[in-house]
Motif scaffolding. Structure first.
Motif, short mmCIF file in Angstrom:
data_model
loop_
_atom_site.label_atom_id
_atom_site.label_comp_id
_atom_site.label_asym_id
_atom_site.label_seq_id
_atom_site.Cartn_x
_atom_site.Cartn_y
_atom_site.Cartn_z
N ASN A 96 0.81 -1.07 0.02
CA ASN A 96 0.04 0.03 -0.07
C ASN A 96 1.00 1.35 -0.07
O ASN A 96 1.97 1.29 0.71
CB ASN A 96 -0.96 -0.21 1.32
CG ASN A 96 -1.75 1.28 1.34
OD1 ASN A 96 -2.04 1.84 0.43
ND2 ASN A 96 -2.55 1.07 2.49
N ASP A 97 0.37 2.09 -0.86
CA ASP A 97 1.27 3.57 -0.75
C ASP A 97 1.09 4.36 0.15
O ASP A 97 1.61 5.24 0.41
CB ASP A 97 1.11 4.19 -2.30
CG ASP A 97 1.73 3.30 -3.38
OD1 ASP A 97 3.01 3.03 -3.07
OD2 ASP A 97 1.27 3.51 -4.42
N ASP A 98 -0.06 4.08 0.87
CA ASP A 98 -0.63 5.16 1.94
C ASP A 98 -0.22 4.54 3.17
O ASP A 98 -0.89 3.90 3.89
CB ASP A 98 -2.40 5.30 2.01
CG ASP A 98 -2.98 6.32 2.80
OD1 ASP A 98 -1.95 7.26 3.21
OD2 ASP A 98 -4.02 6.42 3.28
N THR A 99 0.88 5.30 3.79
CA THR A 99 1.51 4.90 5.07
C THR A 99 1.71 6.28 5.95
O THR A 99 1.83 7.53 5.30
CB THR A 99 2.84 4.39 5.00
OG1 THR A 99 3.82 5.13 4.43
CG2 THR A 99 2.71 3.00 4.35
N GLN A 100 1.49 6.28 7.15
CA GLN A 100 1.59 7.49 8.07
C GLN A 100 2.83 7.51 9.04
O GLN A 100 3.02 6.30 9.34
CB GLN A 100 0.26 7.59 8.82
CG GLN A 100 -0.99 7.86 7.97
CD GLN A 100 -1.90 8.02 8.95
OE1 GLN A 100 -1.99 7.68 10.12
NE2 GLN A 100 -3.34 8.46 8.35
N VAL A 101 3.71 8.58 9.15
CA VAL A 101 4.57 8.70 10.01
C VAL A 101 3.93 8.85 11.54
O VAL A 101 3.25 9.92 11.57
CB VAL A 101 5.67 9.79 9.60
CG1 VAL A 101 6.60 9.92 10.80
CG2 VAL A 101 6.15 9.27 8.40
N LYS A 102 4.12 8.16 12.27
CA LYS A 102 3.89 8.26 13.74
C LYS A 102 4.96 8.60 14.61
O LYS A 102 4.48 9.47 15.50
CB LYS A 102 3.44 6.81 14.32
CG LYS A 102 2.29 6.16 13.73
CD LYS A 102 1.03 6.98 13.81
CE LYS A 102 -0.34 6.46 13.48
NZ LYS A 102 -1.16 7.43 13.29
N ASP A 103 6.15 8.55 14.36
CA ASP A 103 7.12 9.10 15.24
C ASP A 103 8.33 9.48 14.36
O ASP A 103 8.90 8.43 13.72
CB ASP A 103 7.39 8.20 16.42
CG ASP A 103 8.54 8.69 17.40
OD1 ASP A 103 8.42 9.97 17.86
OD2 ASP A 103 9.06 7.84 17.75
N SER A 104 9.23 10.49 14.61
CA SER A 104 10.43 10.91 13.99
C SER A 104 11.24 11.13 14.93
O SER A 104 10.99 12.00 15.89
CB SER A 104 10.37 11.70 13.08
OG SER A 104 9.48 11.37 11.98
N ARG A 105 12.71 10.36 15.21
CA ARG A 105 13.50 11.19 15.91
C ARG A 105 14.97 10.86 15.38
O ARG A 105 15.10 9.72 14.65
CB ARG A 105 13.30 10.56 17.33
CG ARG A 105 13.59 8.91 17.39
CD ARG A 105 13.34 8.41 18.75
NE ARG A 105 11.83 8.73 19.13
CZ ARG A 105 11.43 8.42 20.31
NH1 ARG A 105 12.21 7.40 21.01
NH2 ARG A 105 10.15 8.37 20.76
N PRO A 106 15.97 11.56 15.77
CA PRO A 106 17.40 11.32 15.07
C PRO A 106 17.94 9.95 15.82
O PRO A 106 17.68 9.73 16.98
CB PRO A 106 18.07 12.32 15.52
CG PRO A 106 17.50 12.99 16.62
CD PRO A 106 16.01 12.72 16.74
N THR A 107 18.95 9.35 15.10
CA THR A 107 19.70 8.15 15.50
C THR A 107 20.46 8.75 16.66
O THR A 107 20.74 9.86 16.87
CB THR A 107 20.10 7.42 14.64
OG1 THR A 107 21.10 8.27 13.74
CG2 THR A 107 19.43 6.75 13.40
N ASP A 108 21.09 7.86 17.25
CA ASP A 108 22.02 8.07 18.42
C ASP A 108 23.11 9.04 18.01
O ASP A 108 23.55 9.70 18.72
CB ASP A 108 22.77 6.89 19.26
CG ASP A 108 21.50 6.26 20.02
OD1 ASP A 108 20.70 6.90 20.45
OD2 ASP A 108 21.73 4.93 20.22
N ASP A 109 23.63 9.01 16.73
CA ASP A 109 24.76 9.53 16.37
C ASP A 109 24.38 10.71 15.40
O ASP A 109 25.34 11.38 14.81
CB ASP A 109 25.78 8.59 15.65
CG ASP A 109 25.25 8.05 14.58
OD1 ASP A 109 24.02 8.18 14.06
OD2 ASP A 109 26.09 7.25 13.70
#
Length: 153
Positions: free
Chosen positions: A8-21
């Motif tokens: 499916n092309d319809d996905t939603q971002v639930k959480d974004s955060r930088p990696t440890d580095d």
């Protein structure tokens, strides 16, 4: 972003955060079609790199291939994942900052060897055995002797 489970092309971002580095953004996604959750990583790519093989063939640089070969040499070694990721990110940054979009496979191999030498000697020897194409036990002995000489100096 396409769902890896149902396509499916319809996905939603639930959480974004930088990696440890801080080298990538980790995104938790949710598919509206099948309800699956999955993670994606977004990295900055400074330039398109091409690796020139010994045969002269040109292939696009593949970070995943680099990571797989390093992980294979570090298999069952007591090295933290964070140190491995930092090493891989460092190699990629070095390659991207070299100023040339075409890089020889020898250059990539030598950079990996140097990084592994500083990280884990066993992984260094494992990688070298494939990269330098060891054929006999004598090849290992000579390589191990050269390591001991550089450590003594």
């Amino acid at each position: 972003m396409r769902c890896p489970f149902c396509g499916n092309d319809d996905t939603q971002v639930k959480d974004s955060r930088p990696t440890d580095d801080n080298s990538a953004i980790r995104r938790r996604r949710f598919c509206t079609g099948c309800g699956a959750r999955f993670t994606t990583f977004e990295r900055v790519q400074l330039r398109e790199l091409t690796v020139v093989k010994k045969s002269g063939r040109r292939v696009p640089f593949d970070r995943d291939k680099l990571e797989r070969s390093i992980n294979l040499s570090l298999r069952k070694r007591p090295v933290e994942r964070e140190r491995i990721d930092r090493m891989i990110n460092g190699i990629v940054r070095q390659l991207e900052s070299m100023g040339d979009s075409e890089i020889s496979s020898d250059t990539v191999g030598e950079m990996i060897m140097e990084a592994l030498k500083a990280l884990d000697t066993v992984a260094y020897v494992r990688f070298a055995s494939v990269y330098r194409n060891f054929r006999e036990a004598k090849d290992f002995e000579e390589f191990a002797a050269s390591i001991e000489k550089t450590e003594d100096a």
